[in-house]
Motif scaffolding. Structure first.
Motif, PDB file in Angstrom:
ATOM      1  N   PHE A  73     -17.905   3.174  -7.759  1.00  0.00           N
ATOM      2  CA  PHE A  73     -17.694   1.790  -7.337  1.00  0.00           C
ATOM      3  C   PHE A  73     -16.245   1.369  -7.519  1.00  0.00           C
ATOM      4  O   PHE A  73     -15.736   0.531  -6.776  1.00  0.00           O
ATOM      5  CB  PHE A  73     -18.615   0.865  -8.145  1.00  0.00           C
ATOM      6  N   VAL A  74     -15.553   1.975  -8.490  1.00  0.00           N
ATOM      7  CA  VAL A  74     -14.159   1.626  -8.768  1.00  0.00           C
ATOM      8  C   VAL A  74     -13.199   2.527  -8.001  1.00  0.00           C
ATOM      9  O   VAL A  74     -12.219   2.067  -7.404  1.00  0.00           O
ATOM     10  CB  VAL A  74     -13.873   1.705 -10.284  1.00  0.00           C
ATOM     11  N   ILE A  75     -13.475   3.834  -7.999  1.00  0.00           N
ATOM     12  CA  ILE A  75     -12.529   4.802  -7.449  1.00  0.00           C
ATOM     13  C   ILE A  75     -12.311   4.610  -5.957  1.00  0.00           C
ATOM     14  O   ILE A  75     -11.171   4.508  -5.481  1.00  0.00           O
ATOM     15  CB  ILE A  75     -13.005   6.241  -7.732  1.00  0.00           C
ATOM     16  N   PHE A  76     -13.389   4.576  -5.193  1.00  0.00           N
ATOM     17  CA  PHE A  76     -13.239   4.580  -3.741  1.00  0.00           C
ATOM     18  C   PHE A  76     -12.591   3.302  -3.201  1.00  0.00           C
ATOM     19  O   PHE A  76     -11.708   3.387  -2.333  1.00  0.00           O
ATOM     20  CB  PHE A  76     -14.580   4.860  -3.082  1.00  0.00           C
ATOM     21  N   PRO A  77     -12.967   2.098  -3.660  1.00  0.00           N
ATOM     22  CA  PRO A  77     -12.226   0.918  -3.192  1.00  0.00           C
ATOM     23  C   PRO A  77     -10.751   0.959  -3.577  1.00  0.00           C
ATOM     24  O   PRO A  77      -9.879   0.601  -2.778  1.00  0.00           O
ATOM     25  CB  PRO A  77     -12.941  -0.253  -3.875  1.00  0.00           C
ATOM     26  N   MET A  78     -10.445   1.421  -4.803  1.00  0.00           N
ATOM     27  CA  MET A  78      -9.042   1.474  -5.224  1.00  0.00           C
ATOM     28  C   MET A  78      -8.251   2.438  -4.355  1.00  0.00           C
ATOM     29  O   MET A  78      -7.085   2.174  -4.013  1.00  0.00           O
ATOM     30  CB  MET A  78      -8.948   1.894  -6.700  1.00  0.00           C
ATOM     31  N   PHE A  79      -8.865   3.557  -3.993  1.00  0.00           N
ATOM     32  CA  PHE A  79      -8.141   4.564  -3.222  1.00  0.00           C
ATOM     33  C   PHE A  79      -7.990   4.166  -1.765  1.00  0.00           C
ATOM     34  O   PHE A  79      -6.881   4.214  -1.206  1.00  0.00           O
ATOM     35  CB  PHE A  79      -8.858   5.914  -3.332  1.00  0.00           C
ATOM     36  N   PHE A  80      -9.083   3.777  -1.133  1.00  0.00           N
ATOM     37  CA  PHE A  80      -9.030   3.498   0.296  1.00  0.00           C
ATOM     38  C   PHE A  80      -8.350   2.167   0.606  1.00  0.00           C
ATOM     39  O   PHE A  80      -7.766   2.014   1.685  1.00  0.00           O
ATOM     40  CB  PHE A  80     -10.436   3.525   0.891  1.00  0.00           C
ATOM     41  N   LEU A  81      -8.417   1.206  -0.299  1.00  0.00           N
ATOM     42  CA  LEU A  81      -7.738  -0.071  -0.089  1.00  0.00           C
ATOM     43  C   LEU A  81      -6.349  -0.023  -0.724  1.00  0.00           C
ATOM     44  O   LEU A  81      -5.961  -0.892  -1.505  1.00  0.00           O
ATOM     45  CB  LEU A  81      -8.566  -1.215  -0.677  1.00  0.00           C
ATOM     46  N   SER A  82      -5.613   1.002  -0.387  1.00  0.00           N
ATOM     47  CA  SER A  82      -4.252   1.176  -0.893  1.00  0.00           C
ATOM     48  C   SER A  82      -3.419   1.843   0.202  1.00  0.00           C
ATOM     49  O   SER A  82      -3.908   2.112   1.303  1.00  0.00           O
ATOM     50  CB  SER A  82      -4.258   2.040  -2.162  1.00  0.00           C
ATOM     51  N   SER A  83      -2.175   2.123  -0.135  1.00  0.00           N
ATOM     52  CA  SER A  83      -1.283   2.779   0.825  1.00  0.00           C
ATOM     53  C   SER A  83      -1.273   4.288   0.651  1.00  0.00           C
ATOM     54  O   SER A  83      -0.329   4.959   1.073  1.00  0.00           O
ATOM     55  CB  SER A  83       0.137   2.232   0.666  1.00  0.00           C
ATOM     56  N   ALA A  84      -2.324   4.845   0.016  1.00  0.00           N
ATOM     57  CA  ALA A  84      -2.367   6.284  -0.225  1.00  0.00           C
ATOM     58  C   ALA A  84      -2.446   7.077   1.077  1.00  0.00           C
ATOM     59  O   ALA A  84      -1.857   8.149   1.194  1.00  0.00           O
ATOM     60  CB  ALA A  84      -3.558   6.629  -1.122  1.00  0.00           C
TER      61      ALA A  84
END
Length: 270
Positions: free
Chosen positions: A182-193
């Motif tokens: 729940f934390v990892i995927f939103p942080m990763f995809f909602l970023s400039s990665a």
């Protein structure tokens, strides 16, 4: 206690985490497979979407790989930070966490040792990934491999402190595994990665605004600039400030007199 005792404690905590990591070879392989799949497969699909032919100059069709490598470095650290926190929940269930936290050393120092150990493990994974990317043809300035190290250390503490804060509130291994996703995927995809911020803004103003408030976005930008021998002062300041806040909250959460631990029955979660 003298400095030698603190050094012995640091070596013990860090050494234990490194040995655990080396003995869990599947964890090491999984940590590398995930970003390598994105590097080899996702980037190839992106080139196809852009209509970039493989007959173009080599520098052209590896351009996107060059862009996403810093984001994938951040991905490695993000997953490792959550994995390290998962091991803290496991240690608490097994009772070894209680043994650590009741030692005569300050609780904050012990938690910092755990964070440092997790950060070192993630940095080891990142440099192995960079070596594979270099062999694949994604090369960065040689000095960038050195200059990016401080950014990796700060990012490791950022995601490690976040995971530690989460682990203080969750005491069942099964529940924490779900929270990780729940934390990892939103942080990763909602970023400039994976995509530049201007590209996100073109697609959705809302997603762009969310990405700006995402500390992982600034961590990736800090890594990206450092890898190419530049300093993004704004991103660095944001990441440092966020890391300090998360560290402070994690220390409070693991304080039995103030934080979540006092409501959960102590370090072991009993």
């Amino acid at each position: 206690m003298n400095l030698a005792a603190y050094g012995h404690c640091l070596r013990g905590v860090v050494g234990r985490e490194l040995l655990r990591f080396l003995h869990q070879r599947s964890r090491f392989v999984a940590a590398l497979v995930r970003p390598l799949v994105w590097l080899f497969v996702f980037a190839a699909g992106f080139r196809m979407a852009l209509g970039v032919a493989m007959t173009e100059p080599y520098q052209t069709y590896v351009l996107y790989e060059v862009y996403i490598v810093p984001g994938l470095m951040g991905m490695i650290q993000l997953f490792n930070g959550m994995q390290s926190s998962l091991s803290m929940v496991y240690d608490r269930e097994m009772g070894s966490m209680r043994v650590l936290l009741v030692s005569p050393f300050p609780r904050g120092y012990l938690l910092m040792c755990k964070l440092l150990a997790g950060t070192l493990v993630s940095i080891l994974q990142v440099y192995v990934f960079l070596a594979i990317a270099y062999a694949y043809g994604v090369q960065v300035p040689l000095l960038g491999y050195v200059l990016v190290l401080p950014a990796l250390i700060v990012t490791g503490f950022l995601v490690g402190a976040l995971g530690m804060l989460l682990s203080s509130a969750v005491h069942q291994l099964e529940n924490f595994a779900g929270i990780m996703n729940f934390v990892i995927f939103p942080m990763f995809f909602l970023s400039s990665a994976l995509y530049p911020l201007w590209r996100l803004q073109e697609g959705s103003e809302l997603i762009y605004r969310i990405a700006l408030f995402n500390p992982f976005t600034h961590a990736v930008e800090m890594i990206r600039f450092a890898l190419y021998e530049q300093l993004n002062s704004e991103a660095t300041l944001i990441v440092l400030a966020t890391t300090l806040v998360l560290l402070w909250l994690a220390m409070i959460a693991y304080n039995p007199a103030k934080g979540m631990m006092t409501r959960r029955g102590g370090p072991s979660g009993e």
